[in-house]
Write a protein that holds these residues in place. Sequence first.
Motif, short mmCIF file in Angstrom:
data_model
loop_
_atom_site.label_atom_id
_atom_site.label_comp_id
_atom_site.label_asym_id
_atom_site.label_seq_id
_atom_site.Cartn_x
_atom_site.Cartn_y
_atom_site.Cartn_z
N ALA A 132 0.82 -1.22 0.00
CA ALA A 132 0.00 0.00 0.00
C ALA A 132 0.85 1.27 0.00
CB ALA A 132 -0.92 0.00 1.22
N THR A 133 0.30 2.32 -0.61
CA THR A 133 0.90 3.65 -0.55
C THR A 133 -0.10 4.60 0.11
OG1 THR A 133 2.27 3.38 -2.53
CG2 THR A 133 1.69 5.63 -1.92
N ASP A 134 0.35 5.34 1.10
CA ASP A 134 -0.51 6.30 1.79
C ASP A 134 -0.49 7.61 1.02
OD1 ASP A 134 -1.43 8.39 3.59
OD2 ASP A 134 -1.37 6.85 5.14
N ILE A 135 -1.56 7.91 0.29
CA ILE A 135 -1.61 9.09 -0.58
C ILE A 135 -1.45 10.37 0.22
CG2 ILE A 135 -4.14 9.17 -0.54
CD1 ILE A 135 -4.03 10.22 -3.40
N MET A 336 12.26 10.98 -10.13
CA MET A 336 11.45 9.76 -10.18
C MET A 336 11.91 8.77 -9.12
SD MET A 336 8.98 10.00 -12.31
CE MET A 336 8.51 8.28 -12.29
N VAL A 337 13.23 8.70 -8.88
CA VAL A 337 13.73 7.83 -7.81
C VAL A 337 13.16 8.30 -6.47
CG1 VAL A 337 15.78 7.07 -6.55
CG2 VAL A 337 15.85 7.24 -9.04
N GLY A 338 13.16 9.62 -6.25
CA GLY A 338 12.61 10.16 -5.02
C GLY A 338 11.15 9.83 -4.83
N VAL A 339 10.36 9.98 -5.88
CA VAL A 339 8.93 9.67 -5.80
C VAL A 339 8.71 8.18 -5.59
CG1 VAL A 339 6.81 9.57 -7.16
CG2 VAL A 339 8.13 11.68 -7.08
N ALA A 340 9.53 7.33 -6.23
CA ALA A 340 9.41 5.88 -6.04
C ALA A 340 9.63 5.52 -4.57
CB ALA A 340 10.41 5.15 -6.93
N PHE A 341 10.59 6.18 -3.93
CA PHE A 341 10.80 5.94 -2.50
C PHE A 341 9.60 6.43 -1.68
CE2 PHE A 341 15.47 5.39 -3.17
CZ PHE A 341 15.62 4.22 -2.43
N LEU A 342 9.05 7.60 -2.05
CA LEU A 342 7.89 8.13 -1.31
C LEU A 342 6.71 7.17 -1.38
CD1 LEU A 342 7.77 11.98 -2.00
CD2 LEU A 342 8.90 10.73 -0.16
N CYS A 343 6.61 6.40 -2.46
CA CYS A 343 5.53 5.41 -2.57
C CYS A 343 5.65 4.34 -1.48
CB CYS A 343 5.55 4.75 -3.95
SG CYS A 343 5.03 5.85 -5.28
N GLY A 344 6.83 4.25 -0.85
CA GLY A 344 7.02 3.30 0.23
C GLY A 344 6.48 3.78 1.57
N ILE A 345 5.87 4.96 1.59
CA ILE A 345 5.20 5.42 2.81
C ILE A 345 3.81 4.77 2.81
CG2 ILE A 345 4.38 7.41 4.12
CD1 ILE A 345 6.45 9.12 2.67
N GLY A 346 3.69 3.69 3.55
CA GLY A 346 2.47 2.89 3.46
C GLY A 346 1.43 3.22 4.51
N PHE A 347 1.85 3.72 5.58
CA PHE A 347 1.11 4.03 6.80
C PHE A 347 -0.38 3.61 6.86
CE2 PHE A 347 -0.40 6.56 10.38
CZ PHE A 347 0.53 6.16 11.31
N THR A 348 -1.32 4.50 6.50
CA THR A 348 -2.74 4.26 6.79
C THR A 348 -3.24 2.92 6.27
OG1 THR A 348 -3.15 6.65 6.68
CG2 THR A 348 -5.07 5.20 6.63
N MET A 349 -3.10 2.69 4.96
CA MET A 349 -3.63 1.46 4.38
C MET A 349 -2.83 0.24 4.83
SD MET A 349 -6.27 0.73 2.50
CE MET A 349 -6.67 2.01 1.32
N SER A 350 -1.53 0.39 5.03
CA SER A 350 -0.71 -0.72 5.53
C SER A 350 -1.13 -1.13 6.94
CB SER A 350 0.78 -0.34 5.52
OG SER A 350 1.27 -0.22 4.21
N LEU A 351 -1.35 -0.14 7.80
CA LEU A 351 -1.84 -0.43 9.15
C LEU A 351 -3.19 -1.13 9.09
CD1 LEU A 351 -1.00 2.83 11.14
CD2 LEU A 351 0.00 0.57 11.49
N PHE A 352 -4.04 -0.67 8.19
CA PHE A 352 -5.38 -1.24 8.06
C PHE A 352 -5.28 -2.71 7.66
CE2 PHE A 352 -9.42 -1.94 5.84
CZ PHE A 352 -10.31 -1.50 6.81
#
Length: 401
Positions: A132-135, A336-352
Amino acid sequence: MSSKTPKGRIQSTLRQFLDSEASGGIILMVVAALAIVTANSPLAETYFHVLHIYLGPLSIQHWINDALMAVFFLLVGLEIKREMLDGQLSSWSRRILPGVAAAGGMIFPALFYVYFNGADPAAIRGWAIPTATDIAFALGVLSLFGSRVPASLKIFLAALAIIDDLGAVIVIALFYTDELNLLALAAAAIVIGNLIIFNRSGVRQLWPYLALGAVLWVLVFASGIHATLAGVILALTIPLKATPAAPEASHEESPLHKLEHALQKPVAFMIVPIFGFANAGVSFAGVSLSVLVEPLTLGVASGLVFGKLVGVLGTTAVLVKLRLADLPAHASWGQMVGVAFLCGIGFTMSLFIALLAFDDPAMQDSAKIGILIGSVVAGIIGSLFLTVFGRRGGAKSVSAV
């Protein structure tokens, strides 16, 4: 999108969406930190006790996770429908780059997780946690860079995260539903049928949809399918046109747009922070450093950091190399590398998903620690790349989003 639609209004709506998500992400960061501090303070016992107080048939935590989050999923569904029919994902040429990147960003994190936990039948249930990615979180971090990041890159990230949310909804429906109550499911199907009839027959008032939506939530909850999916189903039946024969120019006044606009701030500034505060609190009392090298923790963290990087950046590079898509306009590969890493912020949906995957509190805590570590590391590395490459001129290319 039709040329009849006022361009200024489209840009204003998109800007409001990005701004609300970004601001909500910043608040979520603060709330998550507050939850962790509270869970490891003298208030910890009160914090956990309050979450388990029952109000009627459910505890406060279940009301938050099952009822309030249904409203969150309602907004997610509205955003998905709008973007697919009338927005940044309304044509295949616009969908291909964020769509394929989102798919890669779900597949590879799951593979990283399975590598560490494939031999454990209990832990393997958490394979979807790092997908998951937390938008809100990701856009919140991206917004901190202001004009140093091209607007096309923010749109790309928003589109990718929306598609990622759709994937998460499908995963929850298919893999995290245990036993089904067929009678409740049949009753839910009848309610859905009536919602579709409302849509097809030209009902444009919101209250009939919301009234049946509440009934749908009860029936879906009773059916054994996670109740939050009722929010997505309801969203897909909300009309996009103001009247059955309305031109596209009137979409701004449609029931879907009105409801989406009404929900954006309450969800971003109330519901998601409440969920974050209720679920991010991990007590480190009695937790040793060995938890950092547990397969479950490593699987989640590595999936979010490296799985997302390989999945998002790798698929993007393949599409660009094959000339099936271009980088977002004025974006560089470093960004693009930076944004790809930011997609690894999963928080809300990952916790869910972690709460759905595990009943064992110890496994939930290990997953939460992996989510926190992975999200923080991914956010820091992504920010470093955007800091370094944000000051340089990005490659000018035709936007694929």
